[in-house]
Design an enzyme around this catalytic site. Structure first.
Site, mmCIF file in Angstrom:
data_model
loop_
_atom_site.group_PDB
_atom_site.id
_atom_site.type_symbol
_atom_site.label_atom_id
_atom_site.label_comp_id
_atom_site.label_asym_id
_atom_site.label_seq_id
_atom_site.Cartn_x
_atom_site.Cartn_y
_atom_site.Cartn_z
ATOM 1 N N LYS A 22 75.699 54.251 67.829
ATOM 2 C CA LYS A 22 76.165 52.879 68.111
ATOM 3 C C LYS A 22 77.662 52.863 68.405
ATOM 4 O O LYS A 22 78.103 52.266 69.385
ATOM 5 C CB LYS A 22 75.874 51.985 66.901
ATOM 6 C CG LYS A 22 76.584 50.637 66.955
ATOM 7 C CD LYS A 22 76.302 49.777 65.750
ATOM 8 C CE LYS A 22 77.178 50.008 64.556
ATOM 9 N NZ LYS A 22 78.504 49.383 64.582
ATOM 10 N N ASN A 23 78.442 53.528 67.554
ATOM 11 C CA ASN A 23 79.900 53.402 67.664
ATOM 12 C C ASN A 23 80.494 54.218 68.809
ATOM 13 O O ASN A 23 81.694 54.140 69.070
ATOM 14 C CB ASN A 23 80.573 53.748 66.335
ATOM 15 C CG ASN A 23 80.345 52.649 65.308
ATOM 16 O OD1 ASN A 23 79.847 51.582 65.642
ATOM 17 N ND2 ASN A 23 80.694 52.924 64.060
ATOM 18 N N ARG A 102 82.958 42.472 66.374
ATOM 19 C CA ARG A 102 84.363 42.838 66.458
ATOM 20 C C ARG A 102 84.691 43.765 67.616
ATOM 21 O O ARG A 102 85.700 43.611 68.296
ATOM 22 C CB ARG A 102 84.720 43.556 65.155
ATOM 23 C CG ARG A 102 85.839 42.983 64.434
ATOM 24 C CD ARG A 102 86.192 43.906 63.319
ATOM 25 N NE ARG A 102 87.351 44.673 63.684
ATOM 26 C CZ ARG A 102 88.571 44.193 63.676
ATOM 27 N NH1 ARG A 102 88.798 42.970 63.314
ATOM 28 N NH2 ARG A 102 89.582 44.962 64.023
ATOM 29 N N CYS A 126 85.859 39.765 58.704
ATOM 30 C CA CYS A 126 84.436 40.067 58.654
ATOM 31 C C CYS A 126 84.111 40.500 57.236
ATOM 32 O O CYS A 126 84.997 40.552 56.381
ATOM 33 C CB CYS A 126 84.058 41.140 59.669
ATOM 34 S SG CYS A 126 84.687 42.749 59.255
ATOM 35 N N ARG A 131 90.655 43.204 58.620
ATOM 36 C CA ARG A 131 90.578 43.958 59.871
ATOM 37 C C ARG A 131 91.417 43.380 61.018
ATOM 38 O O ARG A 131 90.889 42.853 61.999
ATOM 39 C CB ARG A 131 89.116 44.117 60.305
ATOM 40 C CG ARG A 131 88.293 44.826 59.256
ATOM 41 C CD ARG A 131 86.876 45.042 59.694
ATOM 42 N NE ARG A 131 86.726 46.132 60.643
ATOM 43 C CZ ARG A 131 85.613 46.374 61.320
ATOM 44 N NH1 ARG A 131 84.574 45.605 61.172
ATOM 45 N NH2 ARG A 131 85.548 47.393 62.141
ATOM 46 N N PRO A 132 92.742 43.494 60.917
ATOM 47 C CA PRO A 132 93.603 42.958 61.976
ATOM 48 C C PRO A 132 93.517 43.766 63.280
ATOM 49 O O PRO A 132 92.917 44.843 63.307
ATOM 50 C CB PRO A 132 95.003 43.078 61.369
ATOM 51 C CG PRO A 132 94.901 44.154 60.351
ATOM 52 C CD PRO A 132 93.496 44.149 59.845
ATOM 53 N N VAL A 133 94.141 43.230 64.346
ATOM 54 C CA VAL A 133 94.176 43.942 65.634
ATOM 55 C C VAL A 133 95.624 44.183 66.072
ATOM 56 O O VAL A 133 95.889 44.440 67.235
ATOM 57 C CB VAL A 133 93.394 43.193 66.749
ATOM 58 C CG1 VAL A 133 91.899 43.252 66.502
ATOM 59 C CG2 VAL A 133 93.853 41.747 66.883
ATOM 60 N N ASP A 134 96.561 44.106 65.115
ATOM 61 C CA ASP A 134 97.982 44.256 65.467
ATOM 62 C C ASP A 134 98.284 45.589 66.145
ATOM 63 O O ASP A 134 99.100 45.670 67.069
ATOM 64 C CB ASP A 134 98.858 44.081 64.207
ATOM 65 C CG ASP A 134 98.464 45.024 63.075
ATOM 66 O OD1 ASP A 134 97.258 45.306 62.938
ATOM 67 O OD2 ASP A 134 99.354 45.492 62.342
ATOM 68 N N LEU A 135 97.598 46.651 65.735
ATOM 69 C CA LEU A 135 97.898 47.974 66.305
ATOM 70 C C LEU A 135 97.349 48.105 67.726
ATOM 71 O O LEU A 135 97.905 48.826 68.556
ATOM 72 C CB LEU A 135 97.350 49.090 65.403
ATOM 73 C CG LEU A 135 97.902 49.060 63.969
ATOM 74 C CD1 LEU A 135 97.278 50.150 63.114
ATOM 75 C CD2 LEU A 135 99.426 49.218 63.986
ATOM 76 N N ASP A 316 81.843 54.693 56.663
ATOM 77 C CA ASP A 316 80.534 54.152 57.031
ATOM 78 C C ASP A 316 79.388 54.812 56.261
ATOM 79 O O ASP A 316 78.222 54.439 56.448
ATOM 80 C CB ASP A 316 80.293 54.300 58.550
ATOM 81 C CG ASP A 316 81.214 53.390 59.361
ATOM 82 O OD1 ASP A 316 81.826 52.481 58.767
ATOM 83 O OD2 ASP A 316 81.326 53.601 60.589
ATOM 84 N N ILE A 338 89.824 53.053 53.496
ATOM 85 C CA ILE A 338 89.955 52.535 54.867
ATOM 86 C C ILE A 338 89.941 51.002 54.890
ATOM 87 O O ILE A 338 90.792 50.381 55.509
ATOM 88 C CB ILE A 338 88.821 53.072 55.784
ATOM 89 C CG1 ILE A 338 88.714 54.593 55.702
ATOM 90 C CG2 ILE A 338 89.009 52.586 57.226
ATOM 91 C CD1 ILE A 338 89.799 55.359 56.385
ATOM 92 N N ARG A 408 71.431 45.647 63.479
ATOM 93 C CA ARG A 408 72.654 45.862 64.263
ATOM 94 C C ARG A 408 72.931 47.348 64.449
ATOM 95 O O ARG A 408 73.566 47.743 65.428
ATOM 96 C CB ARG A 408 73.863 45.242 63.552
ATOM 97 C CG ARG A 408 73.809 43.751 63.458
ATOM 98 C CD ARG A 408 75.066 43.234 62.842
ATOM 99 N NE ARG A 408 76.223 43.646 63.656
ATOM 100 C CZ ARG A 408 77.478 43.453 63.311
ATOM 101 N NH1 ARG A 408 77.768 42.862 62.183
ATOM 102 N NH2 ARG A 408 78.451 43.845 64.094
#
Ligand code: EPZ
Length: 429
Positions: A22-23, A102, A126, A131-135, A316, A338, A408
């Site tokens: 999936k990933n 996400r 979530c 889980r930010p997206v700043d990076l 995971d 993590i 999922r």
């Protein structure tokens, strides 16, 4: 809502075919936005997240075609999907779509690279943390994008195109590395990514981008170099096997006992988790066919694990390994480094009789003699499957609710486990 009913106490014996990851499939599908030509992906798992992403990409103008099964194909035969983003019709990814998955935020990079603009909703929190997206935004800015956050949307523009740069991540991020590679592939000049994620899924995305004409070297190491090229073309690529699915069934076999061949699994992508299983008392053998996991009779030993970016123990698989440790002969420590809130399964495992105490980012698990079936539910897909694993070793019946989380990320879960002797069925309602 569907539920899964499991009656514990059966060994697992047989073969479990491992699906495409999936990933890896998700970023590979997103990479189709980078070219007007067709990207053909083989071994794409049939999962709710994949099907949702097809709809999201469709919104941007990506046509897709799922190749039909050939006569005589087994039900395990994987899907091949052709994706064609000939014309991008919309550079906006709305909240209604991004908030449900996400990874769909990652469309920001190819849309920006190809169209000079992207407007993508912030994904929000979530079940496993903030889980930010700043990076990811930092990486795009380094490449010359102007990024503004307006009304919950990230609006990125690069009217004169992106320029190669040095991007050093202060923290290892898989999505950040995918974003930087996709944005830099067609940027002017060279890019260096430092402290890049080394996950096999990053290597798979780089391999596919290279087939599309990109010049990326070093994927799988901490330093990735990209020489920007003018344009990318179509390609054909096979999605790598799902190491988290393989690890999950390896843990299930160790939990239930028996002898299971994980057909097609790649041990190299799973070494840390397999080492932990051996330490716990399972036997692991690697062959050309895949990975074979056995446990006969002997009890489970407690093993401490700490999650870390690849090649460390994967976050995971943390929930699944904790489920295994609930039956160990002694105490174990499971440390999650993590994500800050990835212990939602603890309360539900306790409903099955597990004894787990949380101290910050550490779960202290006291192994118990027996687990007992109960109704349970979970809030993310790895947590849900940890309950399935516990249920396989619990006495009596467990009913796992909110099965859509499992759908999922696990293709044909009930069929794969029941094929090895588990008593597991889906109840539709
Ligand atoms: C990927 O998520 C996976 N998702 C996750 O799989 C996996 O748990 C995670 O990598 C770690 O291995 C997909 O591949 C679709 P990250 P991603 O960016 O890329 C922080 C599953 O169950 N961070 O590597 O979103 C972040 O909060 C899932 O299949 C920032 O601070 O994860 C986390 O603490 C869930 N700022 C750490 O970095 C950012 O801008 C690592 O996250 C980005 C991330």
């Amino acid at each position: 809502m569907d539920r899964i009913r499991i009656v514990g106490g059966r060994e697992l014996n047989g073969v479990i075919p491992i699906s495409g990851a999936k990933n890896a499939a998700l970023p590979l599908m997103i990479a189709s936005l980078l070219t007007p030509e067709t990207l053909t992906l083989e071994n794409v798992p049939d999962l709710a997240d994949v099907n949702r992403l097809l709809r999201i990409l469709g919104n941007h103008g990506v046509d897709h075609m799922v190749e039909g099964r050939r006569f005589g194909d087994s039900p395990d035969a994987s899907r091949t999907i052709r994706l064609s983003a000939r014309d991008i019709v919309d550079t906006t990814a709305p909240y209604e779509l991004v908030s449900k998955m996400r990874a769909s935020f990652w469309v920001v990079a190819p849309l920006l690279a190809r169209m000079g603009e992207a407007k993508v909703s912030l994904p929000g929190g979530c079940a496993i943390g903030t889980r930010p997206v700043d990076l990811l935004i930092m990486a795009l800015e380094k490449l010359g994008a102007k990024v503004e956050i307006e009304a919950g949307y990230v609006h990125a523009t690069a009217p004169k195109g992106l320029r190669g740069a040095e991007i050093e991540f202060p923290k290892v991020t898989v999505g950040g590395t995918h974003t930087a590679m996709m944005a830099a592939a067609t940027a002017q000049g060279a890019t260096r990514i430092l402290n890049a994620a080394r996950e096999p899924e990053v290597v798979d995305l780089a391999a596919c981008l290279n087939k599309m004409g990109a010049k990326i070297s070093g994927a799988g190491r901490s330093e990735i170099e990209i020489e920007g090229v003018g344009r990318l073309n179509g390609a054909r690529h096979r999605v790598l096997p799902d190491r988290i699915e393989a690890g999950t069934y390896a843990i299930a076999a160790a939990m239930a006992g028996g002898d299971v061949l994980l057909a097609g699994a790649e041990a190299g992508a799973l070494q840390n988790a397999l080492d932990a299983l051996v330490a716990a008392g399972a036997q692991v053998a690697v062959s050309n066919e895949g990975v074979r996991v056995k446990r006969n009779g002997a009890g489970l030993s407690p093993v401490d694990v700490e999650t870390a970016p690849f090649p460390g123990f994967p976050t995971d698989l943390q929930a699944q390994f904790m489920a295994l440790m609930t039956r160990a002969k002694g105490d174990s420590r499971i440390t999650e480094t993590i994500f800050e809130n990835r212990f939602m399964h603890v309360q539900e495992l306790a409903r099955l009789g597990a004894r787990i105490r949380l101290e910050g980012d550490v779960a202290l698990v006291e192994g118990v003699e027996r687990l007992e079936g109960a109704p349970v539910m979970a809030t993310d897909l790895r947590a849900s499957v940890s309950l399935v694993i516990a249920a396989l070793a619990a006495e009596g019946e467990t009913m796992v609710n909110r099965v859509y989380h499992l759908d999922r990320g696990f293709e044909r879960l009930e069929a794969k486990l029941s094929g090895c002797g588990a008593v597991i069925e889906r109840l539709s309602s």
